[in-house]
Design a protein around this motif. Sequence first.
Motif, PDB file in Angstrom:
ATOM      1  N   PHE A  99     -35.337  46.270 -78.767  1.00 26.23           N
ATOM      2  CA  PHE A  99     -36.706  46.046 -79.079  1.00 26.23           C
ATOM      3  C   PHE A  99     -37.933  46.509 -78.137  1.00 26.23           C
ATOM      4  O   PHE A  99     -38.950  46.885 -78.779  1.00 26.23           O
ATOM      5  N   ASP A 130     -35.060  36.176 -80.113  1.00 29.08           N
ATOM      6  CA  ASP A 130     -34.572  37.312 -80.876  1.00 29.08           C
ATOM      7  C   ASP A 130     -34.163  38.486 -80.090  1.00 29.08           C
ATOM      8  O   ASP A 130     -35.308  38.942 -79.434  1.00 29.08           O
ATOM      9  N   ASP A 186     -27.863  42.807 -83.201  1.00 30.16           N
ATOM     10  CA  ASP A 186     -29.116  41.719 -83.299  1.00 30.16           C
ATOM     11  C   ASP A 186     -28.760  40.281 -83.606  1.00 30.16           C
ATOM     12  O   ASP A 186     -27.883  40.078 -84.627  1.00 30.16           O
ATOM     13  N   SER A 187     -29.466  39.482 -82.717  1.00 35.81           N
ATOM     14  CA  SER A 187     -28.925  37.957 -83.033  1.00 35.81           C
ATOM     15  C   SER A 187     -30.111  36.933 -82.247  1.00 35.81           C
ATOM     16  O   SER A 187     -30.877  37.519 -81.436  1.00 35.81           O
ATOM     17  N   GLU A 212     -30.769  36.118 -91.200  1.00 42.36           N
ATOM     18  CA  GLU A 212     -31.647  35.552 -90.306  1.00 42.36           C
ATOM     19  C   GLU A 212     -32.597  34.698 -90.860  1.00 42.36           C
ATOM     20  O   GLU A 212     -33.704  35.096 -91.195  1.00 42.36           O
ATOM     21  N   GLU A 260     -30.102  33.932 -86.192  1.00 39.91           N
ATOM     22  CA  GLU A 260     -29.494  35.000 -86.729  1.00 39.91           C
ATOM     23  C   GLU A 260     -28.192  35.609 -86.214  1.00 39.91           C
ATOM     24  O   GLU A 260     -27.771  35.274 -85.210  1.00 39.91           O
TER      25      GLU A 260
HETATM   26 MG    MG Z   1     -33.161  39.765 -84.500  1.00 39.77          MG
END
Ligand code: MG
Length: 260
Positions: free
Chosen positions: A59, A96, A107-108, A203, A234
């Motif tokens: 990110f 996130d 991605d979680s 998500e 997510e």
């Molecule tokens: Mg995410």
Amino acid sequence: MKKPVLKTEDEIELIRQSSLLVGKTLAELASMIRPGITPLELDKRAEEFIKDHKAYPGFLGHGGFPNSICASVNSAVVHGIPTSKPLDSGDIISVDIGVIKDGYWGDSAYTFAVGEVAEEVLKLLKVTKETLALAIENAVAGKRIGDIGHAVQSHAESNGFGVVRELVGHGLGRDLHEAPEVPNFGKRGSGMLLQENLVIAIEPMINLGTRNVRQLKDGWTIQTADGKPSAHFEHTIVVRKDKAEILSSFKWVEQALGLN
Ligand code: MG
Ligand code: MG
């Protein structure tokens, strides 16, 4: 819409490694979250932790995002920029995280209670997590994208909560956002057919109050319009024949929280 690219088993393994590192990073932060800590401290630790594992906090700099984690407190739904404002008992914080390792994303996200949290907010967290599990049960070959959204929407709304529609889950792999879009609302049996080896991030973003959201002037934070809390869980998963395989993991987070 762009056609989704089904992943090879080698690619799925790389996405799994990135996704598991997200799970371990979330657990590292879970062990730090308490009243008095700041989202920026969590962000700094996540960045170090991910880099120590020879990966990149995806990110950071993505579309110009300034930090390594999205930290969305209380009425912030997603995309919150970590601040230096200490967390208070009674807050919730959605964290996130995206990781890129060997060219593939994981991605979680998980929403944490800080100190003593109101009963109705704890219920929001529980139900949102349940919507994610129900969505994943529907992410099997032969079902459709709308089955996933329907599972989230029906469970959330039957509990009186609002389902955010402006933001969606997504395919991922070499890019964070690939086709298809995975809405958290929909009709059973509608939308794209799910095929084996489709990798998606599911998500649900669920609001205690109405579903309406707005974007803050910082250009990032999505906030509930009514100012009530919102939760976000997510997982990155791969569609399989009989049962989806979850590539990320809450195992370490839940160990850190003493939930298992
Ligand atoms: Mg995410
Ligand atoms: Mg995502």
